[in-house]
Design an enzyme around this catalytic site. Structure first.
Site, PDB file in Angstrom:
ATOM      1  N   LYS A   1       0.849  -1.201   0.000  1.00  0.00           N
ATOM      2  CA  LYS A   1       0.000   0.000   0.000  1.00  0.00           C
ATOM      3  C   LYS A   1       0.887   1.255   0.000  1.00  0.00           C
ATOM      4  O   LYS A   1       1.921   1.248  -0.658  1.00  0.00           O
ATOM      5  CB  LYS A   1      -0.978  -0.038   1.183  1.00  0.00           C
TER       6      LYS A   1
ATOM      7  N   GLU B   1     -11.150 -10.805  -1.002  1.00  0.00           N
ATOM      8  CA  GLU B   1     -10.777  -9.954   0.125  1.00  0.00           C
ATOM      9  C   GLU B   1     -12.033  -9.310   0.702  1.00  0.00           C
ATOM     10  O   GLU B   1     -12.461  -8.249   0.232  1.00  0.00           O
ATOM     11  CB  GLU B   1      -9.817  -8.861  -0.346  1.00  0.00           C
TER      12      GLU B   1
ATOM     13  N   GLY C   1      -7.276  -4.722   6.915  1.00  0.00           N
ATOM     14  CA  GLY C   1      -6.689  -3.700   7.776  1.00  0.00           C
ATOM     15  C   GLY C   1      -7.419  -3.528   9.093  1.00  0.00           C
ATOM     16  O   GLY C   1      -7.161  -2.580   9.827  1.00  0.00           O
TER      17      GLY C   1
ATOM     18  N   SER D   1      -6.227  -9.210   6.751  1.00  0.00           N
ATOM     19  CA  SER D   1      -5.611  -9.471   8.058  1.00  0.00           C
ATOM     20  C   SER D   1      -4.941 -10.846   8.155  1.00  0.00           C
ATOM     21  O   SER D   1      -5.004 -11.493   9.203  1.00  0.00           O
ATOM     22  CB  SER D   1      -6.628  -9.274   9.190  1.00  0.00           C
TER      23      SER D   1
HETATM   24  P1  PGA Z   1      -4.343  -6.449   5.432  1.00  0.00           P
HETATM   25  O1  PGA Z   1      -4.547  -5.988   3.894  1.00  0.00           O
HETATM   26  O2  PGA Z   1      -3.564  -7.736   5.388  1.00  0.00           O
HETATM   27  O3  PGA Z   1      -3.578  -5.320   6.061  1.00  0.00           O
HETATM   28  O4  PGA Z   1      -5.711  -6.637   6.000  1.00  0.00           O
HETATM   29  C1  PGA Z   1      -4.874  -6.930   2.909  1.00  0.00           C
HETATM   30  C2  PGA Z   1      -5.027  -6.252   1.575  1.00  0.00           C
HETATM   31  O5  PGA Z   1      -5.526  -5.132   1.529  1.00  0.00           O
HETATM   32  O6  PGA Z   1      -4.656  -6.823   0.529  1.00  0.00           O
END
Ligand code: PGA
Length: 258
Positions: free
Chosen positions: A12, A168, A174, A214
């Site tokens: 990100k 997802e 997140g 996550s």
């Molecule tokens: P995260 O993000 O592992 O921080 O939840 C996953 C993603 O957005 O691909």
């Protein structure tokens, strides 16, 4: 798990080129033997070049977080598939939930980006997933079907095999709240059934479908042990070399046990 497991780290909006170099220097020596696992790093655009240089000769692939659907032109701030390919990218995310919900990418826009990625010889990772209100209303399957059918309109079976799908659930991204292995398996099995009816059973068996939301060293093994989960798209936990290497190792062990 169908074919090779794919463990992808989506950074990100994190890490400068220098921080990227530090990460890769620490990460590569921690990697297990990668025979059955493909590893992918997805840094911000500005770190692609330095990541590409440092990953050259390693088994780790490079990907980008987004692209614009035109190949070149007067599009200030945009990046195209040919530019990403020239930076050493093999993969590109399309339709990540943050692009959909923060930047307004809609299903038709996602389809254009997917087409541009394929035209530019990149392998798209098509992200789909429902929000919490949609899940509570029992709309998960309908949302996934809509996102898949619009994004994949006009795609033939041979091309479908070049596309990776990432399930997802937006409520798990997140938030620290992971889908249970059962919830992830159920949604991903549903996606595979949809691919089977839209294309064919053999296409559905060959397409890799990842879980994201996550994923952490503590929950990766349980998720990756599920029969339809072919890998993980990892956000937060991919920023730390030890945590990400440990998720890669969970993928390696899951692949070995198949
Ligand atoms: P995260 O993000 O592992 O921080 O939840 C996953 C993603 O957005 O691909």
């Amino acid at each position: 798990m169908v074919g090779r497991c794919l463990i992808a780290g989506n950074w990100k909006m994190h890490k400068t080129p220098e921080e990227t170099g530090t990460f890769i220097g620490a990460f590569l020596p921690k990697l297990p033997d990668l025979l059955d696992v493909e590893v992918l790093l997805i840094p911000p655009y500005t770190s692609l070049e330095s990541a590409g240089r440092r990953l050259a000769g390693s088994p780790v692939q490079l990907g980008a977080q987004d692209l614009f659907h035109e190949a070149s032109g007067a599009y200030t701030g945009a990046i195209s598939a040919p530019i990403l390919a020239a930076c050493g990218c093999r993969y590109v995310l399309v339709g990540h939930s943050e692009r959909r919900h923060v930047f307004g990418d809609d299903d038709v826009g996602v389809r254009r980006k997917l087409g541009a990625a394929l035209d530019g010889a990149l392998l798209p990772i098509l992200c789909v997933g429902e929000t919490l209100p949609e899940r509570r209303r029992g709309e998960t399957e309908a949302v996934l079907t809509r996102q898949l059918s619009v994004a994949l309109e006009g795609i033939d079976a041979g091309t479908m095999e070049r596309i990776v799908v990432a399930y997802e659930p937006v409520w798990a991204i997140g938030t620290g709240e992971t889908a249970t292995p059962e919830q992830a398996q159920e949604a991903i099995a549903g996606i595979r059934i949809w691919i089977s009816s839209r294309f064919s059973g053999s296409t559905a068996a060959r397409v890799r479908i990842l879980y994201g939301g996550s994923v952490k060293p503590e929950n990766a093994a349980g998720l990756l042990a599920r029969p339809d989960i072919d890998g993980a798209l990892v956000g937060g936990a991919s920023l730390d070399p030890s945590a990400f290497a440990s998720i890669v190792d969970a993928g390696r062990r899951a692949a070995e046990e198949r």
